[in-house]
Design an enzyme around this catalytic site. Structure first.
Site, PDB file in Angstrom:
ATOM      1  N   ASP A  77       4.561  -1.712  11.711  1.00  0.00           N
ATOM      2  CA  ASP A  77       3.265  -2.224  12.154  1.00  0.00           C
ATOM      3  C   ASP A  77       3.120  -1.917  13.641  1.00  0.00           C
ATOM      4  OD1 ASP A  77       0.955  -3.475  12.760  1.00  0.00           O
ATOM      5  OD2 ASP A  77       1.563  -5.486  12.129  1.00  0.00           O
ATOM      6  N   TYR A  87     -12.099   4.255  20.947  1.00  0.00           N
ATOM      7  CA  TYR A  87     -11.294   5.181  20.136  1.00  0.00           C
ATOM      8  C   TYR A  87     -11.064   6.528  20.854  1.00  0.00           C
ATOM      9  CZ  TYR A  87     -10.106   8.558  16.511  1.00  0.00           C
ATOM     10  OH  TYR A  87      -9.514   9.586  15.811  1.00  0.00           O
ATOM     11  N   LYS A 131      -7.501   8.295  22.429  1.00  0.00           N
ATOM     12  CA  LYS A 131      -7.068   9.658  22.080  1.00  0.00           C
ATOM     13  C   LYS A 131      -6.824  10.481  23.348  1.00  0.00           C
ATOM     14  CE  LYS A 131      -6.586   8.881  17.958  1.00  0.00           C
ATOM     15  NZ  LYS A 131      -5.392   9.180  17.165  1.00  0.00           N
ATOM     16  N   LYS A 148       0.842  -1.209   0.000  1.00  0.00           N
ATOM     17  CA  LYS A 148       0.000   0.000   0.000  1.00  0.00           C
ATOM     18  C   LYS A 148       0.872   1.252   0.000  1.00  0.00           C
ATOM     19  CE  LYS A 148      -3.844  -1.673   2.870  1.00  0.00           C
ATOM     20  NZ  LYS A 148      -4.494  -1.388   4.145  1.00  0.00           N
TER      21      LYS A 148
END
Ligand SMILES: NC(=O)c1ccc[n+]([C@@H]2O[C@H](COP(=O)([O-])OP(=O)(O)OC[C@H]3O[C@@H](n4cnc5c(N)ncnc54)[C@H](OP(=O)(O)O)[C@@H]3O)[C@@H](O)[C@H]2O)c1
Length: 335
Positions: free
Chosen positions: A87, A200, A204, A63
């Protein structure tokens, strides 16, 4: 704290491209998660502004190669850009990447942009996966990169920046960490007690605490390295690719009304990468230092205690997995 009116206004404000060819020329920039979204646009900007080296750090080299081919075609700079494997779901991969990073002559900015938002609980090396990717690995890389950033500052008389890309959604997590017992990373890796839908924004928040603590341990006066946390705002990217249909529909609608393009959002990363000493340890958003957006419950005495707890637990968590947190030449590596 930002209110709705402020959110609409800032999301619609045209953002500047703060670095200039003269700021960027000769520099080496590393952007993690640069095969797509904000990272891709950020790397493209650095190449188009004339950086000497831009490292596209990706978990899939395939990618990354495809992204670099597009960047080269669009910028016309075929001799710049490198794809390096990283990774963040593997602490060993972070260590290997950091060793490679150490071989660079200089690093002007490391932009830790890669993150993921999951809706399914999974464990990676015994830790909830998004906690590993967004927090543990991200901060391990920050810690490992610091010596090279410091050496670059000294050798090239520059002020390198270490940027962690966070999110304003963190501020929805008031009181959540205070409800956890024992090591935060262990507690948040227990499936039964994990609310993965809220994970998530929690990662953060942990990033914000960790960046603030790291910056306090390494003042610019000692290191000449600026460490900050940037919020890119709501942007049209693939970040919600793992979310359920209804959530993606709601988010898609919000993005349609308010979202920045990935290119616009990447301008906040560019700004953070050159924001200077005033941004050290600070929250940066909309191409400005917006420390006043950090809620009082993070900045007050109890917030500072939580910040030190997050850092202490992070260090213990990394060390338990065999990744020592010693930064050569600096005594304040532990709390
Ligand atoms: N978009 C928004 O509205 C928004 C708002 C606030 C904050 N942010 C923050 O902005 C940053 C960039 O997000 P984005 O919106 O550009 O999302 P994105 O398009 O999903 O890009 C995320 C990048 O992170 C990479 N990544 C995920 N897991 C990884 C791993 N284990 N190792 C290495 N790289 C990994 C992805 O690689 P693959 O392509 O291989 O998955 C991708 O390159 C994130 O930190 C996000 O939290 C975004």
């Amino acid at each position: 704290m930002a209110d709705l009116f402020d959110l609409v206004r800032t999301q619609r404000t045209q953002l500047p491209i703060v670095p200039t060819p003269s700021t960027v020329a000769g520099g080496t920039y590393i952007v993690t998660g640069a095969n797509t979204g904000l990272g891709f646009e950020c790397a493209k900007h650095f190449i188009s502004l004339g950086a000497s080296r831009v490292i596209i750090a990706v978990r899939s080299v395939q990618k990354g190669d495809a992204a670099l081919a597009i960047i080269r075609k669009e910028t016309g700079r075929y001799d710049v850009g490198e794809v390096w494997e990283l990774d963040l779901a593997s602490l060993d991969s972070v260590e290997a990447f950091a060793k490679r990073l150490d071989t660079l002559d200089r690093v002007d900015a490391l932009i830790e942009n890669a993150s993921l938002a999951l809706v399914q609980f999974s464990l990676t090396e015994g830790m909830e996966t998004s906690l590993m990717v967004n927090v543990a690995s991200t901060m391990l890389l920050a810690i490992r990169a610091l010596p090279k950033l410091r050496a670059s500052a000294k050798m090239f008389k520059i002020q390198p920046h270490l940027v962690v890309v966070t999110s304003g959604t963190a501020f929805s997590q008031k009181g959540v960490l205070e409800g956890t017992e024992g090591n935060i990373f262990d507690a948040l890796s227990a499936k039964g007690t994990t609310n993965i839908a809220e994970r998530y924004p929690l990662t953060k928040l942990l990033q914000i605490y960790a960046v603030r603590q790291l910056a306090s341990l390494f003042p610019v006066s000692d290191t000449n390295v600026v460490i900050n946390a940037v919020n890119p705002g709501l942007c049209t990217t693939e970040l919600a690719r793992n979310a359920g249909f209804i959530f993606r529909l709601q988010l898609g609608l919000m993005k349609l009304l308010l979202g920045r393009t990935a290119e616009e959002g990447s301008r906040t990363l560019l700004h953070a990468a050159v924001a200077g000493v005033a941004s050290h340890g600070k929250y940066v958003s909309d191409c400005r230092i917006k420390e006043d957006y950090i809620p009082e419950w993070i900045r007050d005495e109890s917030g500072c205690l939580t910040q030190r707890r997050v850092w202490g637990d992070l260090v213990k968590t990394l060390e338990t997995r065999g990744h020592t947190v010693d930064i050569p030449g600096h005594p304040a590596n532990k709390v």
